[in-house]
Design a protein around this motif. Structure first.
Motif, mmCIF file in Angstrom:
data_model
loop_
_atom_site.group_PDB
_atom_site.id
_atom_site.type_symbol
_atom_site.label_atom_id
_atom_site.label_comp_id
_atom_site.label_asym_id
_atom_site.label_seq_id
_atom_site.Cartn_x
_atom_site.Cartn_y
_atom_site.Cartn_z
ATOM 1 N N GLU A 60 62.606 127.989 -53.750
ATOM 2 C CA GLU A 60 64.019 127.661 -53.608
ATOM 3 C C GLU A 60 64.339 126.173 -53.792
ATOM 4 N N SER A 61 63.409 125.384 -54.301
ATOM 5 C CA SER A 61 63.720 123.971 -54.513
ATOM 6 C C SER A 61 64.773 123.847 -55.612
ATOM 7 N N ARG A 62 65.694 122.927 -55.422
ATOM 8 C CA ARG A 62 66.775 122.722 -56.368
ATOM 9 C C ARG A 62 66.991 121.235 -56.599
ATOM 10 N N ALA A 63 67.736 120.917 -57.644
ATOM 11 C CA ALA A 63 68.016 119.525 -58.003
ATOM 12 C C ALA A 63 69.167 119.008 -57.144
ATOM 13 N N VAL A 64 68.910 118.866 -55.837
ATOM 14 C CA VAL A 64 69.876 118.317 -54.891
ATOM 15 C C VAL A 64 69.108 117.560 -53.806
ATOM 16 N N PHE A 65 69.799 116.719 -53.090
ATOM 17 C CA PHE A 65 69.255 116.088 -51.901
ATOM 18 C C PHE A 65 70.409 115.917 -50.928
ATOM 19 N N GLU A 66 70.122 115.533 -49.707
ATOM 20 C CA GLU A 66 71.171 115.417 -48.698
ATOM 21 C C GLU A 66 71.243 114.021 -48.105
ATOM 22 N N ILE A 67 72.476 113.606 -47.839
ATOM 23 C CA ILE A 67 72.756 112.380 -47.091
ATOM 24 C C ILE A 67 73.768 112.761 -46.020
ATOM 25 N N ASN A 68 73.425 112.518 -44.770
ATOM 26 C CA ASN A 68 74.310 112.886 -43.653
ATOM 27 C C ASN A 68 74.764 114.344 -43.730
ATOM 28 N N ASN A 69 73.814 115.226 -44.004
ATOM 29 C CA ASN A 69 74.054 116.674 -44.095
ATOM 30 C C ASN A 69 75.010 117.084 -45.209
ATOM 31 N N LYS A 70 75.194 116.230 -46.194
ATOM 32 C CA LYS A 70 76.039 116.561 -47.341
ATOM 33 C C LYS A 70 75.164 116.595 -48.591
ATOM 34 N N LYS A 71 75.223 117.702 -49.323
ATOM 35 C CA LYS A 71 74.442 117.835 -50.550
ATOM 36 C C LYS A 71 74.957 116.884 -51.622
ATOM 37 N N ARG A 72 74.013 116.304 -52.349
ATOM 38 C CA ARG A 72 74.323 115.354 -53.425
ATOM 39 C C ARG A 72 73.607 115.781 -54.706
ATOM 40 N N TRP A 73 74.118 115.380 -55.815
ATOM 41 C CA TRP A 73 73.564 115.692 -57.127
ATOM 42 C C TRP A 73 72.549 114.646 -57.543
ATOM 43 N N VAL A 74 71.733 115.010 -58.524
ATOM 44 C CA VAL A 74 70.787 114.035 -59.072
ATOM 45 C C VAL A 74 71.069 113.743 -60.550
ATOM 46 N N ILE A 75 71.988 114.495 -61.149
ATOM 47 C CA ILE A 75 72.304 114.323 -62.567
ATOM 48 C C ILE A 75 73.817 114.198 -62.726
ATOM 49 N N THR A 76 74.254 113.233 -63.532
ATOM 50 C CA THR A 76 75.668 113.069 -63.856
ATOM 51 C C THR A 76 75.858 113.270 -65.348
ATOM 52 N N PHE A 77 76.696 114.224 -65.707
ATOM 53 C CA PHE A 77 77.109 114.405 -67.096
ATOM 54 C C PHE A 77 78.308 113.498 -67.349
ATOM 55 N N PHE A 78 78.559 113.158 -68.611
ATOM 56 C CA PHE A 78 79.778 112.424 -68.926
ATOM 57 C C PHE A 78 80.601 113.210 -69.928
#
Length: 131
Positions: A60-78
């Protein structure tokens, strides 16, 4: 061109549950084309430009991480038209967040793929980005 320097990011790798379903989703919503497909792995390109490599993962690992219990992305599209893209994705029932305008920093929204990988989408006209 400088020799021996990092020139940019070639592509990003993300884990997915089902390689075929995920590839179909990215092709449908973003117009990517599939290349280099092999067992449990494929590359998504925009024209001749590599964008993402999808790797089938059995955990279940995914391309996300957490800061202060809020999920964050690791990739930004433009994009060059964030409003149109945001409206289109919403109409397709893609999980998208609200669009945020941060003035001189650009406009943003977050989206989620089929597997819960998070991506940021950004529009900014003062940066050198290759389309």
């Amino acid at each position: 061109m400088e020799i021996g320097k990092i020139l940019g990011i070639a592509y990003n790798v993300i884990p997915v549950k089902n390689i075929e379903n995920s590839a179909e989703w990215f092709v449908k919503h973003f117009g990517f084309n599939i290349r280099n497909q092999r067992e449990g792995y494929l590359s998504l390109f925009r024209g001749n430009r590599p964008i993402l490599d999808l790797i089938q993962s059995d955990n279940e690992s995914r391309a996300v991480f957490e800061i202060n219990n809020k999920k964050r992305w690791v990739i930004t599209f433009f994009t060059n038209d964030i409003s149109s893209l945001h409206s289109y994705l919403k109409s397709e029932d893609v999980k998208v967040g609200n669009m945020i305008d941060e003035g001189k920093y650009g406009k943003f929204f977050v989206l989620e793929d089929l597997d819960g990988n998070l991506f940021d989408v950004w529009e900014h006209h003062d940066c050198e980005l290759i389309y």
